[in-house]
Design an enzyme around this catalytic site. Structure first.
Site, PDB file in Angstrom:
ATOM      1  N   LYS A  72       0.842  -1.210   0.000  1.00 55.59           N
ATOM      2  CA  LYS A  72       0.000   0.000   0.000  1.00 55.59           C
ATOM      3  C   LYS A  72       0.873   1.255   0.000  1.00 55.59           C
ATOM      4  CE  LYS A  72      -4.215  -1.664   2.284  1.00 55.59           C
ATOM      5  NZ  LYS A  72      -5.081  -1.513   3.474  1.00 55.59           N
TER       6      LYS A  72
ATOM      7  N   ALA B  48      -1.346   2.112   6.751  1.00 58.51           N
ATOM      8  CA  ALA B  48      -1.561   1.124   7.821  1.00 58.51           C
ATOM      9  C   ALA B  48      -2.527   0.069   7.317  1.00 58.51           C
ATOM     10  CB  ALA B  48      -2.116   1.804   9.064  1.00 58.51           C
ATOM     11  N   ASP B  49      -2.457  -1.100   7.919  1.00 56.91           N
ATOM     12  CA  ASP B  49      -3.405  -2.164   7.595  1.00 56.91           C
ATOM     13  C   ASP B  49      -3.646  -2.971   8.860  1.00 56.91           C
ATOM     14  OD1 ASP B  49      -4.929  -3.502   5.381  1.00 56.91           O
ATOM     15  OD2 ASP B  49      -3.834  -5.230   6.152  1.00 56.91           O
ATOM     16  N   THR B  50      -4.891  -3.359   9.064  1.00 50.84           N
ATOM     17  CA  THR B  50      -5.266  -4.123  10.257  1.00 50.84           C
ATOM     18  C   THR B  50      -5.794  -5.477   9.840  1.00 50.84           C
ATOM     19  OG1 THR B  50      -5.830  -2.094  11.431  1.00 50.84           O
ATOM     20  CG2 THR B  50      -6.756  -4.127  12.312  1.00 50.84           C
TER      21      THR B  50
END
Length: 200
Positions: free
Chosen positions: A59, A80-82
């Site tokens: 990303k 960010a990624d969760t």
């Protein structure tokens, strides 16, 4: 104009969390020509920690490229990624309401991990971190799950719930970073930004 960063995320929660620690930011969103969703596909039996760090890196690559393409003023870019995982199973965003019910049935009465990766790039410098937290759901009846899914809140959220929303009524215990579970661990984020000279 004072220092600012680019936030490459559509999540309104991430934007609110950056506001909370006083970080001025502008959104740097993917256009319709970018297949942003395909970046989130899981590769085989990929470990959740490796998966979330890899997706966040992809990303960020796409966002840095977007910045160059649009000829925008230089500034650090944050992605960010969760991901929510039960054991090694990655529970992504539900495809529809039936899928949300299926995911919540698995989480009810169980503890699961929430991993949020953050990566920031300034010029050629890139820094990143992964926050790990644990969430325990109380047992939920089929009627409770159905009522929660009917609110529409689970759609578009990893693990089919939002900790800051109505799901809180079913969460028994949290260990780790509340902001990380929301989607942006503020302690780690502030440390990464400071390391690149951004004031928090």
């Amino acid at each position: 104009m004072r220092d600012f960063i680019y936030l490459a995320s559509q999540s309104p929660r991430r934007s609110q969390l950056l506001d909370q620690i006083g970080v001025a930011h502008q959104l740097l969103l993917a256009g319709p020509e970018e297949d942003a969703e395909s970046l989130e596909s899981v590769r085989g039996a990929e470990a959740p920690g490796r998966y979330v760090a890899r997706v966040t890196g992809l990303k960020l690559d796409a966002a840095v490229e977007r910045l160059k393409r649009q000829g925008l003023p230089a500034a650090p870019v944050l992605c960010a990624d969760t991901t929510v995982c039960l054991g090694r199973d990655i529970l992504g965003k539900p495809a529809d309401e039936a899928d949300a019910v299926r995911i919540l049935k698995r989480l009810a009465g169980q503890s699961h991990r929430v991993l949020t990766a953050v990566a920031v790039q300034k010029g050629k410098q890139r820094v990143d971190a992964v926050s790990e937290s644990w969430v325990r759901f109380a047992p939920m009846t089929a009627a409770q799950i159905k009522a929660y899914v009917a609110t529409g809140e689970p759609l578009g959220k990893a693990g089919a719930y939002g900790v800051q929303g109505r799901a809180a009524a079913h969460i028994e215990q949290i260990r780790g970073s509340y902001s990380g579970i929301m989607g942006l661990p503020l302690f780690e984020t502030a440390a990464l930004l400071r390391s690149l000279g951004v004031r928090c």
